[in-house]
Design a protein around this motif. Structure first.
Motif, short mmCIF file in Angstrom:
data_model
loop_
_atom_site.label_atom_id
_atom_site.label_comp_id
_atom_site.label_asym_id
_atom_site.label_seq_id
_atom_site.Cartn_x
_atom_site.Cartn_y
_atom_site.Cartn_z
N PRO A 1 2.13 11.29 1.68
CA PRO A 1 2.21 12.20 2.85
C PRO A 1 1.74 13.61 2.56
N GLU B 1 0.85 -1.18 0.00
CA GLU B 1 0.00 0.00 0.00
C GLU B 1 0.89 1.24 0.00
N VAL C 1 2.19 5.23 0.22
CA VAL C 1 2.00 6.31 1.19
C VAL C 1 2.00 7.63 0.43
N LYS D 1 -2.96 8.50 -5.71
CA LYS D 1 -3.87 7.96 -4.71
C LYS D 1 -5.21 7.59 -5.33
#
Length: 740
Positions: free
Chosen positions: A396, A392, A394, A420
């Motif tokens: 930020p 998965e 990330v 995303k």
């Protein structure tokens, strides 16, 4: 025929028990007769000439068979190389291209009209029989057709009397001359001739011509039909099939079917159709091939294997080199990434832009991460391991407000937001796929329960779905085929739809004054009209139908014992293909596949249905557009038109003659056709040649035997009578036409 067969290459041939070889062109080489044509009693023997539309037979009546038996073909032309006028007769006309192009016949149908060609045939006949006198001193007996026109007889008489000075001439009907050999005074003379078939009743030893019938169908029409069927069946056959070859195929491969309709139905079975096939092998010249030895073939095979191994090694080496370059590039960028903490930001960005293709640090980090994943996948694949589960990612910067970010970080935030969204879409797709899998498993479980509790109902429902899908697929194929024909209803409907949609489509084009073109098609938006009636949806629907069909067929084959491979879509297509293959190539054994590059197979015709279809036309001429009753029906009509006693006498000798009488099963077929038309259990006798010989020669043999009788001498038209009464003068006798 055996001699012709030796000229065919057949090194890889299967069993030839069902093969007929087309004979190659040859000559009718006949030596001069070794006997004297003068009889011992001082009288000259009679010259008997059977002038048929297909064959010319001639000889002296003191011989048992005709000395000349040739096709009635004449080629008369001037050879430019030799500077000579040539006359060729019979199969000699096939000697070269010049002779073949000048071939002519003296008949139009069965009507004699060309006196010049008749003169050529008579010249050849008298020379071949050894007559070396200025005039012909022998009486002549000659055949003619039923109801021969006066001008044909007058033309023949004029030639024989004026040109050859024949002492006497007699004419008679060929089929009645053949019947004269029978020991019966009463009967029915049926002739299956080349241009027509005739039925003549004979009572008291005399032909009743007022009750005679003629059918406009004979061996010539049957040969033409055989030729057309072969051309239709093999449109790309490499050779031009001649009428003579078609006649040969008719006589060597065909037979009369005793029950045509029933046998035709049986041939719907590919096995029976293959069993009924006769192979007709045409001559061909096999090219010279240098066959390699087993050692050379093995060396070539090993060379190909070695080349394949080297190619695989080269590909593996290239993949390894590319992977090594990728790893080296990754190490270089990772080294730069590790040195980022020891440099100032401006110095790092300057080095990044100079030594890498990236515009910022975020692009380099993304490329490094992506490349590491790709390298691990390739390495695991080369080692045979399964792929690693996707981690998965990330993001930020997505949740941080823009006020806290620099301009570069805002750009990175937009990229991470897109990444995303893509990640979440993949997660949703996996979840939907998982739910769909659970739903399919639930449906499968319910279907298994239904199958276990009610197998008959479950099978019936699937069979209905199966038939509906097949109907949909076939309808779609039919529509595509119709759309390929611009004159079909489907194509016309499609064009109307295009015109209507084009008329409804609004464009921004303004038509100029006096301009007819409205500009349709100038913009890309105009082509939406065609997308509205495109076939994209049909292709997707076809894929769905094929998938559903395979699923249904696999389940039915697994659980329904009444459903077999032949009921599947592929099984149905294979059954149809087997029938077509048996129809076109049925004579080839199952162990030998058809090779289109094999010259021997490429020069073959495979006849099966045609073997009974062509002869059937004698009994059903209406099958091919002839407005006439068949041979059996006409014969029955002639018999039933007589008194009971006369009919009973005629039924004791139904005599069949002519070239087509050699086709097998004619007598059984004639019996099966006549029996229902005649009185119940009435005796019926059908015969062909008297001594079991060739029915083609019966007319000549009959006229030869009859010419020795006192009746024949009294029926001669002498030269004096010709000069007094003319060429149309005819003396009546039992086997001739009625005089006018």
């Amino acid at each position: 025929m055996d001699g012709a067969a030796s000229n065919h290459a057949s090194s890889s041939s299967p069993s030839r028990t069902n093969t007929v070889y087309i004979p190659e062109g040859g000559y009718d080489a006949q030596p001069q007769p070794a006997y004297d044509y003068h009889s011992l009693d001082g009288t000259d023997p009679v010259i008997c000439i059977d002038n048929g539309a297909h064959s010319w037979r001639a000889g002296f009546n003191n011989s048992t068979t005709p000395y000349i038996d040739r096709p009635n073909l004449i080629a008369r032309y001037k050879d430019r190389k030799q500077g000579k006028n040539l006359l060729l007769f019979g199969r000699d006309t096939e000697v070269d291209a010049n002779s073949r192009s000048n071939v002519r016949q003296m008949f139009d149908g069965d009507l004699l009209i060309h006196s010049d060609l008749l003169e050529c045939a008579l010249d050849y006949t008298f020379c071949t029989l050894g007559i070396d006198t200025p005039t012909v001193e022998n009486p002549i007996v000659m055949t003619e057709r039923l109801a021969n026109p006066l001008f044909s007889r007058a033309m023949t008489s004029e030639l024989l009397f004026e040109l050859y000075n024949a002492p006497a001439v007699t004419f008679g009907i060929d089929s009645l001359f053949a019947f004269s050999r029978q020991k019966h005074e009463d009967g029915l003379a049926i002739s299956l001739g080349h241009q027509a078939s005739t039925v003549i009743p004979v009572l008291g030893g005399r032909g009743i011509l007022s009750r005679a019938k003629r059918i406009p169908w004979g061996g010539a029409q049957a040969s033409e039909l055989m030729l057309k069927l072969a051309q239709l069946k093999y449109p790309s056959f490499p050779l031009k099939v001649t009428p003579a070859q078609a006649t040969f195929m008719l006589r060597e491969t065909c037979y009369f079917s005793t029950d045509y309709e029933e046998e035709l139905k049986e041939m719907a079975d590919p096995v029976k159709l293959s069993a009924a096939t006769k192979i007709v092998q045409f001559p061909y010249t096999a090219p010279e091939v240098n066959e390699k030895t087993e050692a050379e073939l093995a060396a070539a095979a090993e060379k190909r294997k070695e080349q394949g191994r080297r190619l695989q090694e080269m590909q593996a080496k290239q993949r390894a080199e590319k992977l090594a370059v990728k790893i080296a590039e990754l190490d270089e960028y990772k080294l730069l990434q590790s040195e980022r903490s020891t440099m100032k930001k401006a110095e790092f960005m300057s080095r990044l832009l100079e030594t890498t293709p990236f515009e910022n640090e975020a692009e380099m980090d993304s490329w490094i991460k992506k490349t590491e994943v790709e390298i691990r996948k390739k390495q695991r694949k080369d080692m045979g391991f399964e792929e690693e589960p996707e981690e998965e990612p990330v993001f930020p910067l997505v949740d941080r407000p823009d006020s806290e970010l620099t301009e570069e970080e805002i750009k990175e935030k937009r990229r991470q937001r897109l990444m995303k969204a893509g990640w979440e879409a993949r997660v949703r797709a996996r979840e939907e796929k998982r739910k769909e899998k659970e739903r399919m498993e639930e449906e499968k479980r319910k279907e298994e329960e239904e199958r276990e509790t009610n197998l008959t109902g479950w099978s019936a429902k699937l069979k209905e779905e199966h038939e509906a899908i097949i109907a949909s697929i076939q309808a779609r194929k039919k529509r595509r085929a119709q759309l390929g024909d611009r004159k079909s209803a489907a194509s016309q409907s499609r064009m109307k739809s295009i015109a209507n949609l084009a008329a409804e489509e609004k464009t921004s084009k303004k038509r100029k004054k006096g301009e007819d073109d409205d500009g349709f098609g100038m913009d890309d938006s105009d082509w939406a009209v065609y997308r509205e009636i495109g076939g994209d949806d049909e292709s997707e629907a076809e894929e769905d139908d094929q998938t559903a069909l395979q699923s249904i067929e696999s389940r039915l084959l697994q659980y329904d014992p009444t459903f077999n491979e032949e009921m599947t879509l592929i099984g149905r297509a294979e059954a149809k293909n087997k029938l077509i293959n048996a129809f076109v190539r049925g004579g080839i054994p199952a162990s030998q596949k058809y090779d289109p590059d094999d010259l021997e197979l490429h020069h073959q015709l495979h006849l099966n249905v045609e073997r009974i279809r062509v002869p059937e036309t004698w009994f059903q001429p209406s099958m091919w557009g002839i407005d006439s009753a068949g041979l059996g029906e006409v014969s029955g009509w002639v018999l039933n038109g007589l008194e009971e006693e006369e009919r009973r006498r005629l039924m004791q000798c139904i005599f069949l003659t002519g070239g087509a009488a050699n086709i097998p099963n004619l007598i059984p077929r004639m019996r099966n056709t006549l029996t229902p038309m005649l009185p119940f259990r009435a005796p019926l006798k059908i015969v062909t040649s008297l001594d079991g010989g060739d029915p083609r020669l019966e007319a000549w043999k009959g006229m030869s035997e009859w010419s020795k009788t006192h009746e024949a001498r009294s029926a001669r038209v002498t030269r004096a009578e010709y000069e007094e009464f003319g060429g149309e003068w005819l003396k009546e006798h039992r086997w001739g036409n009625v005089p006018p």
